[in-house]
Write a protein that holds these residues in place. Structure first.
Motif, mmCIF file in Angstrom:
data_model
loop_
_atom_site.group_PDB
_atom_site.id
_atom_site.type_symbol
_atom_site.label_atom_id
_atom_site.label_comp_id
_atom_site.label_asym_id
_atom_site.label_seq_id
_atom_site.Cartn_x
_atom_site.Cartn_y
_atom_site.Cartn_z
ATOM 1 N N HIS A 230 0.833 -1.205 0.000
ATOM 2 C CA HIS A 230 0.000 0.000 0.000
ATOM 3 C C HIS A 230 0.869 1.258 0.000
ATOM 4 O O HIS A 230 0.566 2.228 -0.713
ATOM 5 N N ALA A 231 1.939 1.246 0.774
ATOM 6 C CA ALA A 231 2.850 2.395 0.790
ATOM 7 C C ALA A 231 3.493 2.583 -0.566
ATOM 8 O O ALA A 231 3.653 3.709 -1.055
ATOM 9 N N ARG A 232 3.865 1.500 -1.192
ATOM 10 C CA ARG A 232 4.477 1.528 -2.520
ATOM 11 C C ARG A 232 3.520 2.157 -3.537
ATOM 12 O O ARG A 232 3.890 3.023 -4.330
ATOM 13 N N LEU A 233 2.271 1.720 -3.492
ATOM 14 C CA LEU A 233 1.257 2.230 -4.400
ATOM 15 C C LEU A 233 1.022 3.728 -4.177
ATOM 16 O O LEU A 233 1.001 4.527 -5.126
ATOM 17 N N LEU A 234 0.839 4.112 -2.910
ATOM 18 C CA LEU A 234 0.534 5.502 -2.587
ATOM 19 C C LEU A 234 1.701 6.437 -2.882
ATOM 20 O O LEU A 234 1.511 7.548 -3.383
ATOM 21 N N ALA A 235 2.917 5.990 -2.575
ATOM 22 C CA ALA A 235 4.092 6.826 -2.824
ATOM 23 C C ALA A 235 4.262 7.067 -4.315
ATOM 24 O O ALA A 235 4.555 8.187 -4.750
ATOM 25 N N ASN A 236 4.064 6.023 -5.103
ATOM 26 C CA ASN A 236 4.207 6.161 -6.546
ATOM 27 C C ASN A 236 3.145 7.102 -7.114
ATOM 28 O O ASN A 236 3.435 7.977 -7.942
ATOM 29 N N GLU A 237 1.901 6.941 -6.667
ATOM 30 C CA GLU A 237 0.817 7.776 -7.167
ATOM 31 C C GLU A 237 0.998 9.229 -6.723
ATOM 32 O O GLU A 237 0.740 10.158 -7.490
ATOM 33 N N TYR A 238 1.467 9.412 -5.493
ATOM 34 C CA TYR A 238 1.686 10.766 -4.973
ATOM 35 C C TYR A 238 2.755 11.485 -5.790
ATOM 36 O O TYR A 238 2.617 12.667 -6.108
ATOM 37 N N PHE A 239 3.794 10.757 -6.138
ATOM 38 C CA PHE A 239 4.848 11.367 -6.950
ATOM 39 C C PHE A 239 4.306 11.748 -8.325
ATOM 40 O O PHE A 239 4.545 12.849 -8.813
ATOM 41 N N LYS A 240 3.561 10.854 -8.940
ATOM 42 C CA LYS A 240 3.047 11.127 -10.279
ATOM 43 C C LYS A 240 2.072 12.301 -10.291
ATOM 44 O O LYS A 240 2.134 13.162 -11.164
ATOM 45 N N GLN A 241 1.170 12.337 -9.295
ATOM 46 C CA GLN A 241 0.112 13.327 -9.313
ATOM 47 C C GLN A 241 0.474 14.651 -8.658
ATOM 48 O O GLN A 241 -0.117 15.675 -8.969
ATOM 49 N N THR A 242 1.426 14.630 -7.720
ATOM 50 C CA THR A 242 1.717 15.841 -6.963
ATOM 51 C C THR A 242 3.111 16.388 -7.216
ATOM 52 O O THR A 242 3.267 17.512 -7.675
ATOM 53 N N LEU A 243 4.130 15.573 -6.950
ATOM 54 C CA LEU A 243 5.489 16.080 -7.090
ATOM 55 C C LEU A 243 5.831 16.393 -8.539
ATOM 56 O O LEU A 243 6.463 17.405 -8.834
ATOM 57 N N ALA A 244 5.419 15.524 -9.461
ATOM 58 C CA ALA A 244 5.725 15.771 -10.860
ATOM 59 C C ALA A 244 5.084 17.068 -11.337
ATOM 60 O O ALA A 244 5.665 17.822 -12.105
ATOM 61 N N GLU A 245 3.862 17.346 -10.862
ATOM 62 C CA GLU A 245 3.170 18.560 -11.254
ATOM 63 C C GLU A 245 3.877 19.789 -10.700
ATOM 64 O O GLU A 245 4.003 20.810 -11.363
ATOM 65 N N ARG A 246 4.367 19.679 -9.451
ATOM 66 C CA ARG A 246 5.035 20.811 -8.833
ATOM 67 C C ARG A 246 6.354 21.148 -9.504
ATOM 68 O O ARG A 246 6.795 22.292 -9.480
ATOM 69 N N THR A 247 7.002 20.143 -10.068
ATOM 70 C CA THR A 247 8.316 20.376 -10.661
ATOM 71 C C THR A 247 8.253 20.575 -12.172
ATOM 72 O O THR A 247 9.283 20.680 -12.820
ATOM 73 N N LYS A 248 7.042 20.610 -12.728
ATOM 74 C CA LYS A 248 6.903 20.800 -14.170
ATOM 75 C C LYS A 248 7.399 22.199 -14.549
ATOM 76 O O LYS A 248 7.083 23.191 -13.888
ATOM 77 N N ALA A 249 8.155 22.274 -15.633
ATOM 78 C CA ALA A 249 8.689 23.560 -16.077
ATOM 79 C C ALA A 249 7.566 24.469 -16.554
ATOM 80 O O ALA A 249 6.627 24.020 -17.217
ATOM 81 N N THR A 250 7.660 25.773 -16.234
ATOM 82 C CA THR A 250 6.675 26.749 -16.677
ATOM 83 C C THR A 250 6.991 27.162 -18.112
ATOM 84 O O THR A 250 8.082 26.900 -18.632
#
Length: 279
Positions: A230-250
């Motif tokens: 469950h941690a593996r699933l949530l960590a991966n999804e959190y990175f894809k949906q949140t961290l990746a969006e935050r680090t996307k170039a403007t």
């Protein structure tokens, strides 16, 4: 040498914490330390890697024995187990990876990600898979020599015909198709492939049901593996949906980069091509 061994260990454990995660946390200024409830020590004897230190997470506390059960449940190769047993540095590295993943998973929970229908479904499927796998290992230890002795074709056939199971299978199929690799998205499944998936799904569900009836889901090894998955699933999804969006170039950052590197600017490249064609 150490970096190579660390890479082998991470691969063996199938950890999905992104390599850039630590840098992202530093940029966000988050602290991951938090008090957690204690878990009573376990007495089951398993692998020599029990010397791996306990991991305390927000809402999760894995004892040294739990870490040992995790290593066993993941099917870590003997060579990697030997590395863990013989090297304090490797045990610390393993513990750090687990700590990182559980910390990110807790952040994901805090955002309400587990309320999403697709995540609920994936967590339910993950639970069924873990219980089924642990039950299968239990039956093999008891002498089962083939998958048929764990969940027979007749049992699977009867299960998929039960009321409500077809709807659950269709929900599984929608999730499966949505999460296929991009290269396979345009290819429709054949009837044979769909039926094979139905049988595989039914096999897992029957095995999981038997595992619950046998009490496998209450065994600590199963609980630890379920927490990990469950941690593996949530960590991966959190990175894809949140961290990746935050680090996307403007757009401004992209324009500035192309201004500094006009040789790779697609607009400049197109203009040059048109100029050549015109000549």
């Amino acid at each position: 040498m150490h970096s190579t061994k660390r890479a082998i260990l991470a691969l063996a454990l199938l950890l999905v914490v992104p390599a850039s995660l630590s840098a992202q946390k530093t940029r966000r200024g988050r602290s991951q330390s938090a008090p957690t409830p204690k878990v009573a020590p376990r007495t089951t004897t398993t692998t020599p890697a029990a010397a791996v230190p306990a991991q305390k997470q927000q809402g999760v506390n894995l004892s040294a024995q739990d870490m040992s059960l995790l290593i066993e449940g993941l099917g870590v190769p003997p060579q990697t187990r030997a590395q863990l047993a013989g090297s304090a540095e490797e045990r610390k590295a393993f513990a750090a990876d687990i700590r990182e993943m559980f910390s990110v998973a807790e952040e994901a929970r805090a955002t309400g990600i587990t309320a999403r229908p697709d995540i609920k479904l994936q967590m339910e499927l993950s639970r069924a898979f873990v219980v089924a796998r642990m039950y299968s290992k239990k039956r093999q230890a008891e002498g089962a020599a083939s998958p048929e002795q764990v969940a027979s074709k007749e049992e699977v056939a009867a299960f998929v015909k039960e009321a409500g199971q077809e709807q659950k299978f269709q929900e599984f199929m929608q999730d499966y198709l949505k999460n296929r690799p991009q290269s396979e998205q345009a290819t429709a499944l054949t009837d044979e492939e769909r039926e094979n998936l139905r049988q595989q799904w039914g096999n897992i569900m029957v095995s999981a049901r038997k595992g619950v009836a046998a009490g496998v889901d209450r065994e600590r090894g199963t609980e630890v593996m379920l927490m990990y998955q469950h941690a593996r699933l949530l960590a991966n999804e959190y990175f894809k949906q949140t961290l990746a969006e935050r680090t996307k170039a403007t757009d401004q950052e992209i324009d500035a980069y192309f201004a500094a590197h006009p040789e790779i600017d697609p607009k400049q490249t197109k203009a040059k091509a048109e100029e050549v064609l015109a000549k």
